[in-house]
Design a protein around this motif. Structure first.
Motif: not given
Length: 302
Positions: A274, A282, A289
């Motif tokens: 991420y 995210v 995600g």
């Protein structure tokens, strides 16, 4: 008289908040299938990056049944590779198709997550690694060396995820064999990429005036910072006290003081992919995600 009191209260509050916000570096509670399924995020990532880099097309073309239900990656394209590396990366891409198939058919899968493999996303990553804005922006698809440096970012993360999974599996017979088999190929891919880069270690990347080895060191330092759980990532050159048996500065294989592979937990992996230092936020290579129960459980905490 009141001022020192409030300073003390502030310091206590600050210390408490730092403890409460400290990253989770310990093991998580998860089932065997969820642990292995978590790795599917990295297998999708590697499959798309390698296939597109070598061939200019990904799972939608090569293995469309595994791309169903998930959006195509953003920005992925064919890299300007020399013939030798192009064949190696093509092989890696096909290997990743096999990994995706093995996980999905052995346990269960999930739709391919949205992946951002755009030059701009990698440019941001490399800017973060070196600590300043590179000009021109780093382009992973520009040439062989750039692509290898971008690839340096990917298989090693998957390797550490598998190493971290094996000790926590309850079913040590069947599923551990699958993980060990996946780990073996991931380790090989990482070793090949690091060896190809080591051959170029002293090459100066123009116009950045940094060597290939320096880039690997900065990228490894960034991943350690993102994961926030200590030094588990090393560049192609290290000080002697980190080298094999404290006798070498070259570091073709990244390993601990006993030359054993490092391991990372799923939260650490999520913080890296991420690029946010948080398994709850995210971004980066997985802008919407990662998929699966483990990644989803952290997003639900927000």
């Amino acid at each position: 008289m009141g001022s020192p009191f409030f300073v003390v209260i502030f310091l206590i509050t600050l210390e408490f908040s730092q403890v409460m916000s400290a990253p989770n570096c310990g093991p998580i509670v998860a089932g065997d299938t969820d642990r292995i399924q978590f790795a599917l995020n990295l297998e999708f990532l590697e499959a798309e990056f390698f296939l597109n880099g070598a061939l200019g097309r990904g799972l939608d073309s090569i293995a469309p049944s595994y791309a169903e239900g998930g959006p195509p990656p953003v920005g992925a394209k064919k890299a300007n590779l020399d013939p030798l590396v192009a064949r190696i990366i093509e092989e890696f891409g096909y290997e990743e198709v096999g990994h995706v198939r093995s996980i999905i058919t052995t346990i269960r899968g999930f739709p391919r997550p949205q992946l951002d493999l755009s030059p701009q996303n990698f440019a941001n990553l490399f800017d973060d690694a070196v600590g300043f804005k590179l000009s021109p922006p780093f382009d992973p698809y520009l040439d062989t060396t750039n692509y290898l440096l971008a690839s340096y970012v990917i298989p090693y993360v998957g390797l550490l995820a598998y190493v971290g999974s094996i000790p926590n599996l309850v079913n040590k017979t069947s599923l551990s064999v699958l993980v060990a088999s996946l780990l073996g190929v991931e380790t090989g891919q990482d070793a090949v990429i690091r060896t190809l880069l080591y051959e170029r270690a002293n090459q100066t990347m123009q116009p950045y005036n940094m060597t290939v080895a320096e880039f690997t060191i900065r990228l490894s330092e960034l991943r350690n910072k993102l994961a926030t759980c200590g030094n588990k990532d090393e560049g192609l050159e290290v000080p002697l006290f980190l080298g094999a048996e404290n006798r070498t500065n070259n570091n073709i294989l990244s390993a601990d003081s006993n030359s054993l592979s490092y391991s990372r937990t799923p939260p650490e992996i999520l913080r890296i992919i991420y690029a946010t230092r948080s398994e709850h936020k995210v971004g980066g290579l997985h802008p919407n995600g990662a998929g699966g129960k483990i990644a989803g459980s952290f997003l639900q905490k927000d």
